[in-house]
Design an enzyme around this catalytic site. Structure first.
Site, PDB file in Angstrom:
ATOM      1  N   LYS A 116     -19.564  24.522 -38.630  1.00 26.56           N
ATOM      2  CA  LYS A 116     -19.166  23.219 -38.094  1.00 26.56           C
ATOM      3  C   LYS A 116     -18.183  22.476 -39.003  1.00 26.56           C
ATOM      4  O   LYS A 116     -17.282  21.798 -38.530  1.00 26.56           O
ATOM      5  CB  LYS A 116     -20.409  22.362 -37.848  1.00 26.56           C
ATOM      6  N   ARG A 291     -19.213  29.741 -25.628  1.00 23.21           N
ATOM      7  CA  ARG A 291     -19.966  30.457 -24.588  1.00 23.21           C
ATOM      8  C   ARG A 291     -19.948  29.622 -23.323  1.00 23.21           C
ATOM      9  O   ARG A 291     -19.422  28.503 -23.319  1.00 23.21           O
ATOM     10  CB  ARG A 291     -21.423  30.646 -25.043  1.00 23.21           C
TER      11      ARG A 291
END
Length: 450
Positions: A116, A291
């Site tokens: 991140k 995804r």
């Protein structure tokens, strides 16, 4: 074109993928645990292979077993769905090393976006606003030092995972180090890596995400935004598109930012770029999910596009030269979980004795359950998604009430259908007064007390 796709997942997303594959003329292979031997994907797929016992580590996270199933069945591609191995770069690498196409981005992209702090650095370099934050570390003292520098309140977040695990709010310096250590322990337990980073806490933000699909030829299509602000413990409970807060000016800026990020990392496949948006419509990049998302159906309903089909076509190498679809009407997705909302949303697995699914104009149900099905206690409690569509948000809420009132699941279990029936009546929800804390701080208390 793929001839046979193995679906490395379970539940409603496995059913969703099977249906699209059937329309595309592609054979499917369902893999299942011993607990899922009677599940709907096993019945609907062209082939089904047991890959292990009920524990996820022995089945849906068992990479050797899944690869063996692909080899035995002759599958030429694997669709990971969401959750489980969908953002596991090691799995993507093994797939491709074994000559099986992974339907998703490259392992390198997943590694980059999975970190991140690194993802935020890339966004910053691309000119996308980011929430002020630190580098990832396992040193609580460094996290505390940076927190004091940017000022409390702050948010501690796991560097290598999501879904609210390893995430903690720190209101002040008092007790901060203990909270940081707790977040690190959670991150280690959930993701095998205790690194965390700290971000400035944006007060009362909205959670807005942008759905994209990119092909390997540099084409990037945006499928609108989704409002995902109604959350409990950082888990979404309801999503809608378009956001009642986003105007055309902000939408254009969010589209541009999502494209910039995708171009910066040469993204391929379906992905979601997530932002926090404050009351003044300033937005900040927080992460990218590499995804398909649980809430992708609301984007499908307002764009008329099958995102799973486009995801597969992108993986096949097809050029997806298409303009951003115009958003048509409004859609809301209700997550139906086997949970008792009156007992702090305690999981409530059990046998479904009676099932009546809603229908009619503008109503869609994605589910893997059926009458007589026993919900196993080993996996996520999501059992269905009710998606409704209308010309306006007001019409969609009315349709949602009607559909929820027709949705009957009876047996020795509880579901969140009664919770959603109360949620759609709540004044703040109806008015679109949403932020990431309003459900926990205000709405939930009103619902439980009534």
């Amino acid at each position: 074109m793929f001839k046979k796709i193995l679906i490395a997942n379970r539940g409603e997303i496995a059913v969703r993928i099977i249906r699209t594959c059937r329309e595309l003329g592609i054979k499917t292979v369902a893999v299942y645990s011993t607990a899922d031997k009677d599940s709907l994907p096993v019945f609907l797929a062209d082939e089904a292979i047991c890959i292990g016992s009920e524990r996820p580590a022995a089945s849906y996270l068992n990479i050797p077993a899944i690869i063996s199933a692909a080899e035995v069945s002759g599958a030429d591609a694997i669709h990971p769905g969401y959750g489980f191995l969908s953002e596991n770069p090691g799995f993507a690498e093994v797939c491709r090393a074994c000559g099986v196409e992974f339907i998703g981005p490259s392992s390198e992209t997943m590694i980059t976006m999975g970190d991140k702090a690194q993802a935020r650095a890339i966004a910053r370099k691309a000119g996308i606003p980011v929430v002020p934050g630190s580098e990832a570390t396992k040193d609580p003292a460094k996290i505390l030092e940076f927190a004091k520098k940017i000022g409390f309140p702050v948010l501690i977040k796991a560097a290598h995972g999501g879904g609210g695990r390893g995430m903690r709010v720190v209101e002040s310096e008092e007790g901060a180090e203990e909270i940081i250590r707790t977040a690190m322990a959670e991150a280690e337990a959930a993701f095998g890596n205790g690194e965390v980073y700290v971000e400035k806490l944006i007060l009362h933000p909205r959670h807005i995400e942008i759905q994209i699909i990119a092909d390997r030829h540099g084409n990037i299509t945006v499928f609108g935004e989704r409002e995902c602000s109604l959350q409990r413990r950082h888990q979404k409970v309801l999503e809608e598109s378009p956001s009642p807060f986003v105007d055309e000016t902000l939408r254009k800026k969010l589209y541009e930012a999502a494209r910039k990020l995708a171009l910066a990392i040469k993204y391929e496949g379906a992905g979601t770029v997530e932002f926090l948006v404050d009351k003044d419509k300033n937005f900040y990049f927080i992460e990218m999910n590499t995804r398909i998302q649980v809430e992708h159906p609301v984007s499908e309903m307002v764009t008329g596009k099958d995102l799973i089909a486009l995801q597969i076509k992108a993986a096949e190498g097809e050029k997806l030269e298409m303009a951003d679809p115009k958003l048509n009407g409004h859609a809301i997705e209700f997550r139906i979980n086997a949970e008792d909302y009156k007992r702090n949303f305690r999981p409530s697995p059990g046998k479904i004795e009676k099932l009546l699914l809603p229908g009619g104009f503008g109503v869609r149900v994605d589910t893997h359950v059926y009458e007589g099905y026993s919900i196993p206690p080993y996996y996520d409690s999501l059992i269905a998604k009710l998606i409704v569509h209308g010309e306006t948000r007001e019409e969609t809420i009315i349709r949602g009430k009607r559909a929820l009132s027709e949705f009957f699941i009876e047996g020795n279990l509880k579901t969140t259908i009664p919770f959603h029936l109360k949620l759609v009546e709540d004044e703040d929800f109806v008015k679109g007064n949403l932020d990431t804390k309003i459900l926990e701080d205000k709405i939930l208390g009103r619902i439980v007390s009534n």
